[in-house]
Structure formats: C-alpha cells, structure tokens
Design a protein around this motif. Structure first.
Motif, PDB file in Angstrom:
ATOM      1  N   VAL B  92       0.870  -1.190   0.000  1.00  0.00           N
ATOM      2  CA  VAL B  92       0.000   0.000   0.000  1.00  0.00           C
ATOM      3  C   VAL B  92       0.898   1.228   0.000  1.00  0.00           C
ATOM      4  O   VAL B  92       2.022   1.194   0.486  1.00  0.00           O
ATOM      5  CB  VAL B  92      -0.934   0.041   1.248  1.00  0.00           C
ATOM      6  CG1 VAL B  92      -1.954  -1.075   1.189  1.00  0.00           C
ATOM      7  CG2 VAL B  92      -0.135  -0.038   2.537  1.00  0.00           C
ATOM      8  N   LYS B  93       0.373   2.310  -0.553  1.00  0.00           N
ATOM      9  CA  LYS B  93       1.150   3.548  -0.652  1.00  0.00           C
ATOM     10  C   LYS B  93       1.587   3.994   0.745  1.00  0.00           C
ATOM     11  O   LYS B  93       0.801   3.994   1.680  1.00  0.00           O
ATOM     12  CB  LYS B  93       0.278   4.624  -1.315  1.00  0.00           C
ATOM     13  CG  LYS B  93       1.091   5.743  -1.952  1.00  0.00           C
ATOM     14  CD  LYS B  93       0.202   6.684  -2.768  1.00  0.00           C
ATOM     15  CE  LYS B  93       0.813   8.067  -2.856  1.00  0.00           C
ATOM     16  NZ  LYS B  93       2.140   8.092  -3.490  1.00  0.00           N
ATOM     17  N   GLY B  94       2.832   4.331   0.874  1.00  0.00           N
ATOM     18  CA  GLY B  94       3.310   4.835   2.159  1.00  0.00           C
ATOM     19  C   GLY B  94       3.944   3.760   3.024  1.00  0.00           C
ATOM     20  O   GLY B  94       4.641   4.081   3.980  1.00  0.00           O
ATOM     21  N   ALA B  95       3.719   2.473   2.701  1.00  0.00           N
ATOM     22  CA  ALA B  95       4.362   1.419   3.494  1.00  0.00           C
ATOM     23  C   ALA B  95       5.843   1.357   3.122  1.00  0.00           C
ATOM     24  O   ALA B  95       6.249   1.759   2.034  1.00  0.00           O
ATOM     25  CB  ALA B  95       3.685   0.080   3.247  1.00  0.00           C
ATOM     26  N   ASN B  99      12.635  -1.085  -2.259  1.00  0.00           N
ATOM     27  CA  ASN B  99      12.983  -0.190  -3.365  1.00  0.00           C
ATOM     28  C   ASN B  99      13.246   1.230  -2.874  1.00  0.00           C
ATOM     29  O   ASN B  99      14.127   1.915  -3.388  1.00  0.00           O
ATOM     30  CB  ASN B  99      11.874  -0.167  -4.421  1.00  0.00           C
ATOM     31  CG  ASN B  99      11.989  -1.353  -5.373  1.00  0.00           C
ATOM     32  OD1 ASN B  99      12.907  -2.162  -5.257  1.00  0.00           O
ATOM     33  ND2 ASN B  99      11.054  -1.453  -6.303  1.00  0.00           N
ATOM     34  N   SER B 100      12.470   1.667  -1.889  1.00  0.00           N
ATOM     35  CA  SER B 100      12.687   3.023  -1.361  1.00  0.00           C
ATOM     36  C   SER B 100      13.869   3.075  -0.416  1.00  0.00           C
ATOM     37  O   SER B 100      14.713   3.960  -0.517  1.00  0.00           O
ATOM     38  CB  SER B 100      11.450   3.519  -0.610  1.00  0.00           C
ATOM     39  OG  SER B 100      10.320   3.420  -1.432  1.00  0.00           O
ATOM     40  N   VAL B 101      13.929   2.142   0.522  1.00  0.00           N
ATOM     41  CA  VAL B 101      14.973   2.270   1.539  1.00  0.00           C
ATOM     42  C   VAL B 101      16.347   1.889   0.991  1.00  0.00           C
ATOM     43  O   VAL B 101      17.360   2.229   1.590  1.00  0.00           O
ATOM     44  CB  VAL B 101      14.660   1.475   2.834  1.00  0.00           C
ATOM     45  CG1 VAL B 101      13.356   1.961   3.438  1.00  0.00           C
ATOM     46  CG2 VAL B 101      14.656  -0.018   2.608  1.00  0.00           C
ATOM     47  N   GLN B 102      16.375   1.215  -0.165  1.00  0.00           N
ATOM     48  CA  GLN B 102      17.659   0.918  -0.788  1.00  0.00           C
ATOM     49  C   GLN B 102      18.038   1.963  -1.835  1.00  0.00           C
ATOM     50  O   GLN B 102      19.105   1.882  -2.446  1.00  0.00           O
ATOM     51  CB  GLN B 102      17.644  -0.479  -1.409  1.00  0.00           C
ATOM     52  CG  GLN B 102      17.724  -1.577  -0.361  1.00  0.00           C
ATOM     53  CD  GLN B 102      19.011  -1.498   0.441  1.00  0.00           C
ATOM     54  OE1 GLN B 102      20.098  -1.439  -0.096  1.00  0.00           O
ATOM     55  NE2 GLN B 102      18.884  -1.461   1.773  1.00  0.00           N
ATOM     56  N   PRO B 111      11.707   9.264   6.758  1.00  0.00           N
ATOM     57  CA  PRO B 111      10.678  10.120   7.384  1.00  0.00           C
ATOM     58  C   PRO B 111       9.864   9.424   8.465  1.00  0.00           C
ATOM     59  O   PRO B 111       9.596  10.017   9.521  1.00  0.00           O
ATOM     60  CB  PRO B 111       9.783  10.527   6.205  1.00  0.00           C
ATOM     61  CG  PRO B 111      10.617  10.354   4.995  1.00  0.00           C
ATOM     62  CD  PRO B 111      11.567   9.228   5.298  1.00  0.00           C
ATOM     63  N   GLU B 112       9.488   8.152   8.244  1.00  0.00           N
ATOM     64  CA  GLU B 112       8.684   7.439   9.250  1.00  0.00           C
ATOM     65  C   GLU B 112       9.425   7.311  10.572  1.00  0.00           C
ATOM     66  O   GLU B 112       8.828   7.368  11.649  1.00  0.00           O
ATOM     67  CB  GLU B 112       8.347   6.021   8.852  1.00  0.00           C
ATOM     68  CG  GLU B 112       7.926   5.569   7.580  1.00  0.00           C
ATOM     69  CD  GLU B 112       8.563   5.803   6.290  1.00  0.00           C
ATOM     70  OE1 GLU B 112       9.329   6.777   6.106  1.00  0.00           O
ATOM     71  OE2 GLU B 112       8.276   5.008   5.401  1.00  0.00           O
TER      72      GLU B 112
END
Lengths: 530, 530
Positions: B92-95, B99-102, B111-112
C-alpha cells in the motif's frame, strides 16, 4: 588469476598527509586487545553491550540469482530467488551471525567481506603494486570526505575534470579550497592539459602551493558519461607521478562501462556476455597502472547493488589506509552491520563468477537504456557522425544533432549543429552540448552585451524545458568552483557559445525517455527557430 | 502527553557556528526537487539507479516481543517472536519497501523513523522549547565528529567531565583543540566547578578564547557510571546559559538509569516496571531544561537495540540541524537504509509503549549486572557506607572497600580504605578509586621522588592484574587531554595518592564477574600487604 611475484611495494607517500591526519592517534583501549587472547583471561575492560540483549533473532533476505537478466523487466520468480540467512548465533565457528555483526566491530570492517573484496580487487582491478589494502566505508560520499580530511589543507587547490559531480565539491569548498579544472575530450580527462596546468603552475599561480590531489571519475564520468581508455589512464598516471600528485579514483561506475555505440533508429539490445568475458573487457581503474601506490580508489556498491546500503571500500597503500582507519575509528566506527553482513553473504553466495555475471547483466541493462535514449535523440533530430559532418566545428565530437528534416547532403563542415554528444561509454548520464549561436535569443543576449550570455540563455532554456514538462540538470551545476566568487563563462576561459545539459538514462522507462526527448526537441526547435 | 502551547522557540545561536559550517551550501541539484512534483513532469535530471536492478527481493527479520524479559537468560521462543517484513515494493502507498529504503534518500533520514522519534522525544524527554528537530545519524561517534566540525575551531578549548570517554577526544585533539576538565562528585559534573572554571577563565587563560562547548555524558557517564539528577542538570544548564555555552548531551545510556543501590551479600534482582512507570522515573536529559535550544542531544540505538546498526539521531534547534544536514549531505548522505528500515519497523511494530517496556526490561538486565558486580565486591572486601565509615577521608563517597576480615568497629573515619566507588546510577561501568597510600610500593615510589608515582603504581597494578588473568581499563585512559604534552598527576592538579580502574559489568556473566573480582582482590591484598 595469479599475480606475478615481482610486483613492487607501494612507495612512501606519507608527506602527502595533512597535519590532522598525522596527529591522529590509536585509541588506547585497543592496546588491551592484545592481552584478551590469553587463555583463561577474564576481561572486564571492554564496554560491549551484551548480545543476548539485542532484540534481533534472525534475518532472512531474499535475493535474485546472480545470473538474473533484468534488462527486459522480467524479475526472477520466488522459486529462483536465493535466501540469505543470518542467525542470531553462528551454527559453526566463523559463520556470520547477528550477535557479531550487530556488535561493535573492528573499524577495518567485516573481515569476511574485506577478504572477498581483496581477492576481487586483485583479480578484477589488478593493482600494479603488491601491498594494497582494503578498508570498508559508508559509500563514496563519505569516503571522499574522509580523503579530503586526510590530504587537504585549507586553501589548497584540487585538480578535477572541468565538469564534475557537484556533491564532490561539498567537503572542500567550505574549507576554502579551490578547484583547478582540467579539460576533457571524448576519452575523458586530457593528460596533455593536466601536464600544461602543472607545468605552468608557477607562472599562472605565483606563490601558491601546487595541487597535490587529482579527483577523477575515470569511468562513466558524472556528468559527461566518458570513460578513459587504458592508455589515457596510463598517460594521466605518469603526469601525476612526475608532479607527485595523489589520484583519487572515484569508481562507482567502473563496472558499468559500455560497448561501442552505433547510431541506429531502433535501440540496439546488448548481447549478454559471461562473467569471464566481462572481466576481460572491463575498463578497470587507475589501480591497474599504479605501481607506486599513489591511487586511492573509492569503490561502492551504490550503483552495482543499491545505494541504500551506504557501503563501499577504499583500495590504497598501507600508510593511507592506516591513517584512514584512525579517522574511521573516531568518525564513524564501521559501516552498518546490517549492510556489511547482507552484502557479504550475497557476494559469498554468488561467488566471484556470479558477481561478475551480475555486473555484466547489470551493465547490459544500463547499456540498453543508453541505447534507448540515444535512439530517441536520433529519431527526433537528424543524428550524424560529427567527425564526418561537423569536422570544422571546434570541439564537436561524437554524434552531431541537426534540425529534423535536415538533408545531410546540405550540411557544411563548419556549420554548427543544434547539439552534439559523445555517446556515453559508461555510467548513467548523457552530456549534451548545445551550440548556441544558432539560437536567435542567444545572439540577442550577445548583442546586448550581457555579461554571461551563455549562462543566461541556458537558464532560459532550462525554464522553457521545465514549462514543457521535462527536467534536465543544468551544465552550470558541474562547473568546478575555481575561485570564491562566481565567474562568468568568459572569465572561466570556458568554450564560448555553447552550453550543456545532463540527461540521466538510469531511471526512466522507454516511454518516458522517448517522450522526454520529444519535449526537449520541441523546445529546441522553437529556440533555434527551425 | 500534550505539550503546553506556551513553550518558547529556540533562540538564535548561530554565532556558535564555525566558518566551515557557515560556508556549507545546499546541493544545487536539490533545487530541481521543487519542480518534480508538477503533474506530468518527466524528470531526466536525477541520477538514481533503477530499483528494479537492486537484487534484494524481500527482507524478513525476526525480533523479540517488546515485553521480553531477558535478565534471567530465557530467550523468547520462535512462537513469541515477531517478524518484520520489508517487501520489494510497497503493498500500500506509504508502506516501507526495499525499493525506497535501498534508494538514495533525503539526508534527514527515513521520514517514518524521524516522525516516530520526534514524538518519542517530545513524550519522553520533553524538551523545554517547542521547535526542536530530529536528524538521523550513524551513531554517536559519527554524530560527535559532526558536531566538532559544526562548532569548533582549531585551538579551541572544550569543557568535559574530568574523566571522559577517550574516543570522544579523537575528533578534536588532532585539530589542536584542548580539553578543560570539570570536576565531578557523586552526582556527576559539578555546576560549581564549571562556574569556577568559566569565571576564572580570563585569569587562568589570559588571551585565550573562552570555551563555548561542553561535552557531557549526563546519564551513566563513561567511565564513572554517574548520573546527574534533574536539579544538577538544571544548575549546569544555567551556568552554560550565563556563559553562552553549547551543551552536547551524549546520551547513549539515558534509558539505562538504575534505581538506588543497597549493599547486599546477594545481588538484588530488580523489580519489573511497566513502560509507563519507567517513563515517569527516567532520568531524562538536558533537553528537559533546555528552553533556549542550546543543547545538542546525541541519541543512539547502540545500547538500547544494538551497536551494529550504526544508527542514532540528533535533537537540536533548527539552525544547528540545518547546518548538520548540509554537512550530512556531503559527508555521509544517510545512515544505512537497512538499519533505518529495520529499526523503524521494529519501533512501529512495538509502538511507543512497547519500546518503553523494552527499555525498562533492558534497564533491569543491566541493573542486575551492576548488582552482581557490586555484590561480588562486597563479598571479597568489607564493603561499608563511606559517609559513615570514611567520613574524614577526602573525596571518599559511596561504598568504601576495606581489606577482608576488617572489623568495622575498628575503622577510624580518617583511615583510607583500599578502594571506594559510587554505585553506578546508570550505564555499563563501575569506576573504582584506589587509595594508594596504603600500598608499600606506592610509598616507595613517592620516597624515590618518582615524577608520577600514581601513574607508575597504577601501571604496575594493571600489569599485576593482567598477570593474574583479569583485565581492567586504566583510569589514565580517561584523563582529558588538557595540553599537547603528557602531564603528570600533580601537574594536572588531580587528586593525589589515588588511581582509578574502570570495570565493565555489561558483558560478562555472573561466574566471570565474580571470578574476575576475586582475582582483583587477590592482587589488591598483595599490593596493599594485608
């Protein structure tokens, strides 16, 4: 691959260390380590937290097989994936476990990973001296900042490619250091220009200390996408040797060096190679020519695995590594244990052949992206070899881009194209030079005696592109800060009546790249009035 | 917990920034970010590698439940463990996804995680000003080095506890900075001595710039194990305010602050508390008294989760955070994405109450270890309250240790014990002061007019301990380097005829601690001749 026994050892280059690096001391706590190995010793000396109190019980990371071919977007199925497991405690002595990698560790970095990388460096990059060492770091950004604190003094001059990665300016500009741009041609940094800069130094910079450091991205240069062939690196190395310059070889793209480019209407799909074929053709690094230990190579997993691991390694002579280690102990300790453990297990699981196969396939993916972007340019402009059609246009190399509809037969050799580019030989970027004298607005700025018509025009063009919904990085970002104030194009002695944009082909898909290039050409056609 | 609306904002303390910090600039590439959000925009400007080419498909980390009680060595079963899952792409969007954290990320950090820590800091540490900010870093070692580069100029003086963590000297000694030791008592750094040092500065250091930075470990101080009560922190803060000093609050042990200690023959097992009870009694940090924003707090997960994550966070005023961010962009970029993602998921999974419960139980584990080591000392020596039995021995506080067999009734108030210690109020260390005049060999060194009999004797004692198979850390390691050369005990104006060792109770098990203490007492009995 066996290493000839006769390789020399690094020479003593300790006179390059700055006073801060010289003044660093080993932590006295480390002295006690020697006593710890004694049988029956009870050490109440350390200050380690107890690993039974770490909340991490086991890590499992699913990874792609080394031979995954990702260039067509087909991802390996779950069945094909491998699982890296890191248990809390090692099942056998010497195996990787969370209790160890989550504990304080030696600042050289995880021994298993260092050993793997030492062998890889020897086999793949083949340094020309025998006693090179490996020190892990937190990515090339951190590594370059550490090197600046190792070698530079406030006010020093640093040699760089005339256009370079702006974040690399970050550590030294605030210290009052100044860049010395060295010109590039289609093969990257020019050895003859480096020789000119250094031989004229006393005349051009009377009373100023000669630069002692060259920062270079020899393969897949950012922003220019250029790669230095072996003989160019050898020539540059010999100039550096003559003037006692330390070469900092920033190598994130070394394993992303592409094969020759041909202008084609449809993007060429690269032919896969084996890992061994790949290794043989790899463009390598300055290490291969370094028989004195004057190269500090910064290598990184950011472009070959993923940037988020913040993990890479220095390859350098033992004196520099020892001083970098002392700094690491008090400035960062080690890279993340998670990153070191996961990357180490991945590399050990894949093996060297597997990693080379991964790199070969990865290179193919980026090479295909390069081909897609170049083909998109060839589709929107008339793309012709510069040496044939623009032979009398100064500094025009590679592919010349003329207005759509141009009949090649009508092109005169001294007629400036709209733009030209050297097809990227590696990395992630296409560096396009625009010839501004064909644009009415630029001539208007010149007539009005604008103090920097090139910069003003490129700023307007960037805005027009953004208004047409395509973002590029302005060439001005990559201009080496050679003095404290802002210099105009003519004050810098830069090539007149041209301007650059950097186009990244690493991230967007084919549809986006083609549409982006269409929008760029649309703006160019308006500004060049064709 | 609601925050009163009337909290003030931080005052402008930008005059504390050094010239390097002032000269830092934002990467020009970041300007482009503002345009990226525009609908339909195609950005060819970034230089991101494509996440489909990252080989990491999924990560699963098994962790302990937040309420795990680990002090008796019973580890949670696999059934009780929780699994943190980080998929390649977010369901889900925002989880959180790999791909993002790498990928390259914003240098403020995930940010979280920042948001979680902002709330935690507000609820648990309750800064007395409203606009504090959070910036992630790579552990307190890296953080302190960044603060040195933010505030210090070459040659500056730095205020520190008279005994402090030697690695903290690492970043500033090579820059030619000098330490100014401030005395401690059983409640840590003394506000009155700080006031004395600063009020006498112009007399004691004519023509020298007054210190502007206090580096302190207010809770569970390393090496002394002391914790500053709230009123002591308030007093120190007010002195710092009067003299415009920035307080660097190094807080790895803030959540490991113990309850009162009683001398008992068997170690007392701490009574578990709820997370909420724990929060209410937590010793907190200087933030609680900071209504101007002059505290830079360095917090870390090294002691509360695990050191290998190399992850922590700054809490500071917006001006300092912004300048630290500029440095982070060009010196480290971000902490490891693995570390940030795993710690963030762990904290979100546990929740704030869960994390407080974890900390409370963790504190109990280390408190039990403290009690075990103290009980072992009480078993081997005769341990008596110093205020009752050694009231006329200068500087003797806490627990006095007399030779085994000593009849308490025979002790005179001015009779030096063999050793004494203030029971650790937090952290991982016991700091034991030995009274050397009772040792014949020390008197011999004094008689022979040795230039530093304290140091010589303690060196011999360290060696005798090592020969008896127990390692301690010499007190001399923690002496603040106040000048470029080595100073003797008397030149430093240190307390005469005493010496210290640091005993760590964090790592060894009960059997080892008890045997280690037995070996220490064995050596003491020989050296003190009883």
């Amino acid at each position: 691959m066996t290493v000839p026994l006769e390789l020399p050892k690094a020479i003593d280059l300790s006179h390059h260390l700055n006073s801060i690096a010289r003044n660093r001391f080993a932590s006295p706590l480390k002295d006690i380590l020697n006593y710890m190995a004694q049988p029956g010793m009870i050490s109440l000396a350390g200050g380690l937290p107890h690993p039974s109190l770490f909340p991490f019980a086991e890590a499992n990371v699913s990874v792609y097989p080394a031979n995954a071919d990702l260039k067509h977007g087909v991802v390996p199925s779950v069945d094909e994936q491998l699982t890296l497991t890191i248990p809390k405690t090692a099942p056998v002595k010497g195996a990787l476990d969370l209790n160890s990698v989550q504990q304080y560790g030696h600042s050289l970095g995880l021994p298993e990973l260092r050993a793997w990388l030492h062998q890889f460096t020897r086999d793949v990059f083949s340094p020309a001296y025998s006693n090179f060492e490996i020190l892990l770091h937190e990515g090339n950004t951190a590594a370059w900042a550490k090197v600046c604190r190792l070698l530079l003094d406030a006010g020093d001059y640093i040699l760089l490619e005339e256009f370079s990665f702006p974040s690399s300016f970050g550590p030294w500009v605030p210290e009052g250091c100044k860049g010395v741009p060295v010109k590039m041609d289609a093969h990257g940094l020019r050895a003859d220009d480096l020789e000119r800069v250094l031989s004229e130094w006393e005349t051009t910079h009377p009373g100023e200390r000669r630069p002692r450091v060259l920062y270079t991205i020899p393969q897949g240069q950012n922003p220019a996408g250029l790669s230095m062939p072996g003989d160019r690196m050898r020539d540059v190395y010999e100039v550096c040797r003559k003037y006692d310059i330390i070469i900092v070889d920033d190598g994130p793209y070394s394993c992303l060096t592409f094969r020759e480019f041909e202008i084609t209407p449809e993007p060429v799909v690269p032919v896969a190679e084996t890992g061994e074929q790949f290794r043989k053709t790899l463009a390598t690094s300055f290490l291969k020519y370094d028989y004195e230990g004057r190269v500090i190579r910064l290598d990184s997993f950011s472009k070959t695995l993923a940037p988020g691991s913040r993990l890479g390694y220095f390859v350098a002579n033992p004196i520099f590594i020892e001083r970098l280690l002392r700094a690491t102990e008090v400035e960062s300790q080690t890279p993340s244990g998670w990153s070191m453990a996961i990357v180490s297990q991945l590399l050990h699981t894949w093996g060297q052949d597997g990693y080379l196969q991964w790199l070969s396939n990865l290179r193919d993916s980026y090479e295909l992206r390069r081909n897609i972007m170049c083909a998109a340019l060839a589709k929107r402009f008339v793309a012709l070899p510069a040496d044939k059609y623009a032979s009398a246009v100064p500094g025009c190399e590679g592919v010349a881009l003329y207005p759509r509809g141009t009949d090649p037969a009508t092109i005169k050799p001294d007629q400036a194209p709209v733009a030209s580019f050297v097809p990227p030989a590696g990395g992630m970027f296409l560096w396009i030079k625009f010839y501004l004298s064909g644009a009415p607005r630029f001539r208007e700025l010149q007539t009005a005696q604008h103090e920097d018509p090139e910069n003003a025009f490129m700023g307007e063009m960037w805005k027009a592109l953004a208004d047409n919904l395509v973002l590029l990085t302005p060439g001005s970002y990559y201009v080496v800060p050679a003095s404290s104030g802002k210099a105009t194009t003519s004050q810098r002695g830069a090539e007149p009546a041209v301007g650059h944009f950097r186009f990244a082909f690493s991230y967007n898909d084919r549809v986006e790249m083609e549409e982006g290039i269409r929008r760029v050409e649309e703006v160019a056609s308006k500004l060049w009035g064709y």
